[in-house]
Design a protein around this motif. Structure first.
Motif, PDB file in Angstrom:
ATOM      1  N   SER A  17      15.828  12.699  16.435  1.00 55.16           N
ATOM      2  CA  SER A  17      14.535  13.034  15.834  1.00 55.16           C
ATOM      3  C   SER A  17      14.497  12.507  14.415  1.00 55.16           C
ATOM      4  O   SER A  17      15.352  12.852  13.594  1.00 55.16           O
ATOM      5  CB  SER A  17      14.322  14.550  15.834  1.00 55.16           C
ATOM      6  N   GLY A  18      13.510  11.678  14.127  1.00 54.89           N
ATOM      7  CA  GLY A  18      13.387  11.161  12.776  1.00 54.89           C
ATOM      8  C   GLY A  18      13.065  12.236  11.767  1.00 54.89           C
ATOM      9  O   GLY A  18      13.629  12.276  10.668  1.00 54.89           O
ATOM     10  N   ALA A  19      12.160  13.157  12.127  1.00 55.35           N
ATOM     11  CA  ALA A  19      11.767  14.211  11.193  1.00 55.35           C
ATOM     12  C   ALA A  19      12.952  15.107  10.849  1.00 55.35           C
ATOM     13  O   ALA A  19      13.177  15.446   9.683  1.00 55.35           O
ATOM     14  CB  ALA A  19      10.624  15.028  11.785  1.00 55.35           C
ATOM     15  N   LEU A  20      13.743  15.477  11.862  1.00 57.39           N
ATOM     16  CA  LEU A  20      14.917  16.302  11.582  1.00 57.39           C
ATOM     17  C   LEU A  20      15.960  15.518  10.809  1.00 57.39           C
ATOM     18  O   LEU A  20      16.688  16.079   9.986  1.00 57.39           O
ATOM     19  CB  LEU A  20      15.511  16.836  12.886  1.00 57.39           C
ATOM     20  N   GLY A  21      16.040  14.223  11.072  1.00 57.57           N
ATOM     21  CA  GLY A  21      16.950  13.398  10.291  1.00 57.57           C
ATOM     22  C   GLY A  21      16.599  13.431   8.818  1.00 57.57           C
ATOM     23  O   GLY A  21      17.475  13.537   7.958  1.00 57.57           O
ATOM     24  N   LEU A  22      15.304  13.361   8.519  1.00 62.20           N
ATOM     25  CA  LEU A  22      14.847  13.472   7.130  1.00 62.20           C
ATOM     26  C   LEU A  22      15.296  14.785   6.516  1.00 62.20           C
ATOM     27  O   LEU A  22      15.813  14.833   5.400  1.00 62.20           O
ATOM     28  CB  LEU A  22      13.317  13.382   7.088  1.00 62.20           C
ATOM     29  N   SER A  23      15.081  15.859   7.252  1.00 64.81           N
ATOM     30  CA  SER A  23      15.433  17.186   6.735  1.00 64.81           C
ATOM     31  C   SER A  23      16.922  17.300   6.468  1.00 64.81           C
ATOM     32  O   SER A  23      17.349  17.842   5.441  1.00 64.81           O
ATOM     33  CB  SER A  23      14.985  18.256   7.733  1.00 64.81           C
ATOM     34  N   ALA A  47      17.604   1.855   4.642  1.00 65.06           N
ATOM     35  CA  ALA A  47      16.495   1.241   5.362  1.00 65.06           C
ATOM     36  C   ALA A  47      15.778   2.317   6.171  1.00 65.06           C
ATOM     37  O   ALA A  47      15.605   2.214   7.380  1.00 65.06           O
ATOM     38  CB  ALA A  47      16.999   0.129   6.269  1.00 65.06           C
ATOM     39  N   THR A  48      15.393   3.381   5.489  1.00 66.87           N
ATOM     40  CA  THR A  48      14.639   4.475   6.104  1.00 66.87           C
ATOM     41  C   THR A  48      13.421   4.747   5.237  1.00 66.87           C
ATOM     42  O   THR A  48      13.252   4.165   4.161  1.00 66.87           O
ATOM     43  CB  THR A  48      15.479   5.763   6.186  1.00 66.87           C
ATOM     44  N   PHE A  49      12.570   5.671   5.691  1.00 65.71           N
ATOM     45  CA  PHE A  49      11.472   6.085   4.815  1.00 65.71           C
ATOM     46  C   PHE A  49      11.771   7.434   4.173  1.00 65.71           C
ATOM     47  O   PHE A  49      10.884   8.201   3.848  1.00 65.71           O
ATOM     48  CB  PHE A  49      10.122   6.094   5.533  1.00 65.71           C
ATOM     49  N   SER A  50      13.083   7.719   3.992  1.00 66.27           N
ATOM     50  CA  SER A  50      13.523   8.900   3.256  1.00 66.27           C
ATOM     51  C   SER A  50      13.925   8.501   1.842  1.00 66.27           C
ATOM     52  O   SER A  50      14.716   7.583   1.651  1.00 66.27           O
ATOM     53  CB  SER A  50      14.719   9.550   3.961  1.00 66.27           C
ATOM     54  N   ARG A  51      13.411   9.222   0.853  1.00 69.25           N
ATOM     55  CA  ARG A  51      13.813   8.949  -0.522  1.00 69.25           C
ATOM     56  C   ARG A  51      15.193   9.502  -0.823  1.00 69.25           C
ATOM     57  O   ARG A  51      15.799   9.152  -1.825  1.00 69.25           O
ATOM     58  CB  ARG A  51      12.802   9.568  -1.502  1.00 69.25           C
ATOM     59  N   ARG A  79       0.832  -1.199   0.000  1.00 66.02           N
ATOM     60  CA  ARG A  79       0.000   0.000   0.000  1.00 66.02           C
ATOM     61  C   ARG A  79       0.866   1.249   0.000  1.00 66.02           C
ATOM     62  O   ARG A  79       1.638   1.493   0.937  1.00 66.02           O
ATOM     63  CB  ARG A  79      -0.906  -0.012   1.227  1.00 66.02           C
ATOM     64  N   PRO A  80       0.778   2.086  -1.040  1.00 61.82           N
ATOM     65  CA  PRO A  80       1.609   3.297  -1.111  1.00 61.82           C
ATOM     66  C   PRO A  80       1.346   4.221   0.070  1.00 61.82           C
ATOM     67  O   PRO A  80       0.222   4.346   0.551  1.00 61.82           O
ATOM     68  CB  PRO A  80       1.181   3.947  -2.431  1.00 61.82           C
ATOM     69  N   GLY A  81       2.408   4.874   0.506  1.00 60.27           N
ATOM     70  CA  GLY A  81       2.285   5.843   1.574  1.00 60.27           C
ATOM     71  C   GLY A  81       2.468   5.280   2.963  1.00 60.27           C
ATOM     72  O   GLY A  81       2.618   6.040   3.913  1.00 60.27           O
ATOM     73  N   THR A  82       2.455   3.959   3.097  1.00 54.68           N
ATOM     74  CA  THR A  82       2.684   3.370   4.417  1.00 54.68           C
ATOM     75  C   THR A  82       4.177   3.290   4.690  1.00 54.68           C
ATOM     76  O   THR A  82       5.000   3.248   3.774  1.00 54.68           O
ATOM     77  CB  THR A  82       2.068   1.976   4.505  1.00 54.68           C
ATOM     78  N   ILE A  83       4.536   3.238   5.963  1.00 58.29           N
ATOM     79  CA  ILE A  83       5.942   3.168   6.337  1.00 58.29           C
ATOM     80  C   ILE A  83       6.563   1.885   5.792  1.00 58.29           C
ATOM     81  O   ILE A  83       7.686   1.900   5.258  1.00 58.29           O
ATOM     82  CB  ILE A  83       6.103   3.247   7.868  1.00 58.29           C
ATOM     83  N   GLY A  84       5.852   0.785   5.909  1.00 56.01           N
ATOM     84  CA  GLY A  84       6.378  -0.477   5.405  1.00 56.01           C
ATOM     85  C   GLY A  84       6.624  -0.458   3.915  1.00 56.01           C
ATOM     86  O   GLY A  84       7.578  -1.086   3.420  1.00 56.01           O
ATOM     87  N   ASN A  85       5.786   0.261   3.175  1.00 57.80           N
ATOM     88  CA  ASN A  85       5.983   0.384   1.734  1.00 57.80           C
ATOM     89  C   ASN A  85       7.181   1.264   1.422  1.00 57.80           C
ATOM     90  O   ASN A  85       8.013   0.937   0.567  1.00 57.80           O
ATOM     91  CB  ASN A  85       4.719   0.964   1.097  1.00 57.80           C
ATOM     92  N   LEU A  86       7.294   2.404   2.125  1.00 52.12           N
ATOM     93  CA  LEU A  86       8.391   3.330   1.869  1.00 52.12           C
ATOM     94  C   LEU A  86       9.750   2.706   2.182  1.00 52.12           C
ATOM     95  O   LEU A  86      10.707   2.837   1.413  1.00 52.12           O
ATOM     96  CB  LEU A  86       8.209   4.597   2.708  1.00 52.12           C
ATOM     97  N   VAL A  87       9.843   2.012   3.313  1.00 51.30           N
ATOM     98  CA  VAL A  87      11.132   1.440   3.709  1.00 51.30           C
ATOM     99  C   VAL A  87      11.578   0.384   2.715  1.00 51.30           C
ATOM    100  O   VAL A  87      12.738   0.384   2.270  1.00 51.30           O
ATOM    101  CB  VAL A  87      11.044   0.857   5.132  1.00 51.30           C
ATOM    102  N   PHE A  88      10.685  -0.507   2.327  1.00 51.89           N
ATOM    103  CA  PHE A  88      11.094  -1.561   1.398  1.00 51.89           C
ATOM    104  C   PHE A  88      11.384  -0.985   0.015  1.00 51.89           C
ATOM    105  O   PHE A  88      12.338  -1.386  -0.652  1.00 51.89           O
ATOM    106  CB  PHE A  88      10.032  -2.650   1.298  1.00 51.89           C
ATOM    107  N   ARG A  89      10.583  -0.018  -0.411  1.00 49.18           N
ATOM    108  CA  ARG A  89      10.833   0.605  -1.714  1.00 49.18           C
ATOM    109  C   ARG A  89      12.203   1.283  -1.725  1.00 49.18           C
ATOM    110  O   ARG A  89      12.965   1.148  -2.690  1.00 49.18           O
ATOM    111  CB  ARG A  89       9.741   1.627  -2.015  1.00 49.18           C
ATOM    112  N   ASN A  90      12.542   2.015  -0.637  1.00 47.94           N
ATOM    113  CA  ASN A  90      13.840   2.691  -0.589  1.00 47.94           C
ATOM    114  C   ASN A  90      14.986   1.706  -0.542  1.00 47.94           C
ATOM    115  O   ASN A  90      16.070   1.967  -1.085  1.00 47.94           O
ATOM    116  CB  ASN A  90      13.895   3.624   0.622  1.00 47.94           C
TER     117      ASN A  90
END
Length: 853
Positions: free
Chosen positions: A292-298, A274-278, A149-160
């Motif tokens: 912080s995960g959000a700041l890590g993304l940034s 193995a993150t949900f960051s593209r 399912r697009p947009g889920t954490i499990g989808n993002l991590v495996f896709r990345n």
């Protein structure tokens, strides 16, 4: 990063012939850093992907726990206490010979402890390296909770993981589907064709413990829990996290997270996202840990935009197990890491962090942003992470004592990282500015001096050579203003002249694009000048445009900034770190003539118990929840005198007649003060400058009346008659006990104005000699100590000795949770305290844990 345009670290295939990083100076026993650390491979590291180090701990110990520690924590989490705390109630007999022997034994034990600390204990290095090697260099990865399912954490991590071209095998684990992104899915970890090295968990929080149990059954020792719903989610979540950690420790499993963003390895031979960051930055030499995960993304997005290269990234989340301390130990041994970045919101174990960071900072720079400076920021940090934020002064002291570079923002952190990852750190603060515009040159000069850099005057020979090829209107002092007509060739020759002059440690090249000069040509000229220059001089560029020059410069290892202020700040941070690592590590000082046995008898006379009445709570400003036992002033003076703290001559009296007699013996003007541990001046408990016996007697009566008027008559009955000390500079020396950092020693100038002025310095006990020097040098009013505008220098050595005595006292007696020596007078000949407030906790103050980060 205070950089507006992209910059890139040296690509792996490029090595400048004369600007490779030089070995790090090692004035003591610190190992020298070899050139080109981005490509080094240390002989001690023999790890093959997925294969543990030869020194790796066994998967389980005889008790079934991991890491060979009694609690199964592994990863260097259990540390032997290295301080010699004596219980307050264990009093010796009164025999002087016994007392002397006890003091000698205590001093010998302290010396052994300090010697052991100076040997740089391993702090569980091997366990931490082995555990994190499984996470960051795996051959087989399973994503539990991978989703179609697009947009889920499990989808993002495996896709990345797939899109990032992971160099190993990736298994999606989901019992409700047969394939995800055209990869066969498996209903459980046990069903995977090969046992994963690491499991990335993206299932709902209630299901996480079952996944950890399954992983442990299969021998998987590394689990990254991205799932939220743990300590950050209230008491129910906190209990779930406690159960998760208990189960993991019992089964020998190490945990990253929970409530984290995942992990990433940027090296060429692993390439693990193995993150949900593209965003997947290029391979490089910068490691980054974020709470912080959000700041890590940034920040990862900024890495990509700025062209910074990454060795690895870990989002630690709630830090239930793996912490920044473990990561420091891993990155210290990682051949791909040259710079370590930390975003922290809290410390679980700042004492252990300090020991590890002090050792690592000698060869690898650590750049940190610590959030929670303000009261509201601390509350927000506690809400977000489920941990209490440490006081900001204590954090400053910790970083200063351990060589950690603290920046005020993530922007600044990346600016410093870009410099340290591509340039040698400045060997000093001498900076030259080369510019084609007078205005930017002035701004650059102002910024350099504001941040502590110096702009030395160039020699006549250097200026003469510059004048040979620059325009007649050019300025050849420092800054060197080549004026707007400067060509690329002039930039190259001028920069080469400065780099080879031997007169500067760093050069800031500032360029504003004029009408005629091509930006790319100037960038290429700077690169050519650097290639033929000595490797020990640091070069930064400020290109105030966006025409691609930043990329040209960065590919050659020259960091480029948008404005002079940002370049100056990064240079200053790097120069201070270089100065710190090249300095003496210092030693913990135990002054002579300390009578610990006498001090123990005094402390033992104050048995545990909460006897602080409501009136004293009001008088001292303490809260009922934080009551301790405040010592009588006379007893506090006796305790400190046992540790060699000098006090003004005084006598304890109980009646006006005794006060009169005490003044006769002192034969000089005196101060009379109530002996109770209250804020005396606030309630009329101090009367000063009484020159006759009659005046001293009357002072006692005045104090009794003032105390009765304030409702504090219970504190009357005991007074100090003390010689007046009227000359010298007023100081405050104090101690407070931070629940995370332990005893904090403070010194400030200003006496009663110290709170208003805020001119204080803090150190974490035990203080080393270099810590005391740093504290005194950091005071804004510090020049008064060494002689200001013709005034004579004060007895600074006596002040240093006093600070070491206070530090030793609170190390020996953790029961001392609060201490105020205020005022303390310092003149040209001596230092002397005239008043003290000292509080004992009912039991020794809890010592911060040494076993967890």
């Amino acid at each position: 990063m205070d950089v507006a345009n992209p910059q890139r670290a040296l690509p792996p295939t490029r090595t400048l012939p004369t600007r490779t990083r030089p070995p790090a100076p090692a004035p003591l026993s610190a190992p020298k850093r070899p050139p080109s650390p981005r490509r080094r491979r240390r002989a001690s590291r023999t790890t093959v992907i997925g294969v543990p180090l030869p020194c790796t701990r066994p998967a389980t110990t005889p008790n079934g726990a991991a890491g060979g520690t009694p609690d199964g924590s592994g990863g260097g989490r259990a540390i032997t206490e290295d301080r010699d705390h004596l219980p307050a109630g264990d009093t010796p007999d009164g025999d002087a010979e016994h007392r002397d022997a006890e003091n000698r034994d205590a001093e010998n034990r302290d010396a052994e402890n300090r010697e052991a600390a100076d040997r740089d204990p391993e702090d569980g290095d091997a366990d931490a390296v082995a555990a994190l090697d499984r996470f960051l260099r795996p051959e087989v990865v399973a994503v539990v909770g991978a989703s179609r399912r697009p947009g889920t954490i499990g989808n993002l991590v495996f896709r990345n993981l797939i899109d990032g071209e992971f160099t190993g095998v990736a298994y999606p684990v989901n019992p409700n589907t047969t394939a995800i992104r055209s990869v066969a899915a498996y209903p459980s970890l046990a069903a995977c064709p090969r046992t994963p090295d690491v499991a990335i968990v993206c299932v709902p929080a209630p299901a996480v413990i079952a996944v950890v149990d399954e992983a442990a059954d299969l021998g998987i020792r590394a689990v990254c829990v991205i799932s939220a719903g743990f300590a950050e989610a209230g008491e129910e979540g906190a209990e779930r996290q406690r159960q998760l950690l208990s189960r993991a420790r019992a089964r020998g499993v190490r945990i990253i997270g929970p409530n984290c963003m995942g992990l990433l390895t940027g090296s060429d031979d692993v390439r693990l996202n193995a993150t949900f960051s593209r965003r997947f930055p290029d391979a490089g030499s910068i490691a980054f840990a974020s709470q912080s995960g959000a700041l890590g993304l940034s920040v990862l997005e900024q890495f990509d935009r700025l062209g910074l290269g990454l060795s690895s990234f870990v989002s630690v989340g709630n830090k239930a197990d793996i912490s920044a301390n473990d990561l420091l130990l891993y990155w210290d041994r990682d051949p791909d890491t040259d710079v370590i970045l930390l975003y922290l919101e809290s410390f679980g174990n700042p004492i252990r962090f300090g020991r590890i960071a002090r050792r690592i900072s000698r060869q690898t720079p650590i750049v940190a942003v610590k959030a929670g400076r303000s009261t509201s920021g601390q509350r927000a940090a506690a809400s977000h992470t489920g941990a209490l934020a440490a006081g900001d002064l204590a954090v400053d002291a910790l970083f200063a004592q351990t060589g950690v570079i603290r920046t005020d923002s993530l922007h600044q952190m990346l600016g410093v990282a870009g410099l340290l990852a591509t340039q040698p750190p400045p060997q000093g603060k001498r900076t030259a500015i080369l510019t084609n515009g007078g205005g930017p040159g002035i701004l650059a000069a102002d910024a350099c001096e504001a941040f502590g850099l110096t702009l030395p005057a160039l020699s006549d020979d250097v200026r003469r050579h510059l004048g040979e090829f620059l325009a007649a209107e050019a300025g050849t002092s420092n800054p060197v203003d080549m004026i707007a007509s400067a060509t690329a060739e002039q930039y190259e020759e001028a920069l080469r002249t400065l780099l080879t002059s031997g007169e500067v440690d760093a050069v800031m090249v500032v360029f504003i694009p004029p009408i005629l000069t091509d930006v790319a040509d100037v960038a290429d000229a700077i690169v050519r000048a650097c290639e033929g220059a000595p490797a020990e001089v640091t070069v930064t560029a400020v290109f105030m445009n966006d025409d691609g020059a930043h990329h040209r410069l960065a590919t050659a290892g020259v960091p480029s900034y948008a404005f002079p202020e940002e370049a100056a700040r990064a240079l200053a941070h790097a120069a201070r770190w270089s100065e710190w690592r090249n300095s003496d590590t210092g030693t913990v000082v135990r002054p002579p003539s300390i009578d610990r046995a006498e001090a123990r008898r005094i402390v033992a006379a104050y048995p545990p118990g909460d006897d602080e009445g409501a009136s004293e709570v009001a008088a001292t400003g303490t809260s009922p929840e934080d009551r301790g036992r405040w010592m009588d002033t006379a007893d506090a003076e006796r305790l400190l005198t046992a540790y060699g703290v000098p006090f003004a001559s005084s006598h304890v009296v109980h009646t006006p007649a005794q006060a009169a007699d005490a003044q006769r013996r002192i034969a000089a003007p005196v101060a009379v003060k109530v002996a109770a541990a209250i804020h005396k001046r606030d309630v009329g408990g101090v009367v000063v400058d009484r020159a006759t016996p009659e005046e001293a007697a009357a002072a006692v009566e005045e104090i009794e009346a003032a105390l009765e008027h304030a409702g504090l008559a219970a504190h009357a009955g005991s007074y100090l008659v003390q010689e007046m000390v009227t000359s010298g500079t007023e100081l405050l020396i104090g101690v407070t006990h931070d629940p995370a950092f332990g005893p904090l020693v403070m010194v400030g100038l200003g006496g009663t104005l110290v709170e208003l002025l805020g001119d204080v310095a803090v150190g974490i006990a035990p203080l080393r000699d270099v810590d005391v020097d740093r504290m005194l040098a950091s005071l804004r009013s510090g020049p008064i100590l060494t002689g200001y505008r013709g005034s004579p220098p004060l007895a600074v050595d006596s002040l240093r000795d006093l600070l070491h005595r206070v530090s030793t006292l609170v190390e020996d007696f953790p029961e001392v949770t609060d201490l105020d020596l205020n005022p303390v007078f310092l003149d040209e000949e001596r230092v002397v305290a005239v008043d003290v407030r000292l509080r004992l906790h009912g039991t020794p103050a809890p010592t911060p844990s040494r076993s967890r980060a």
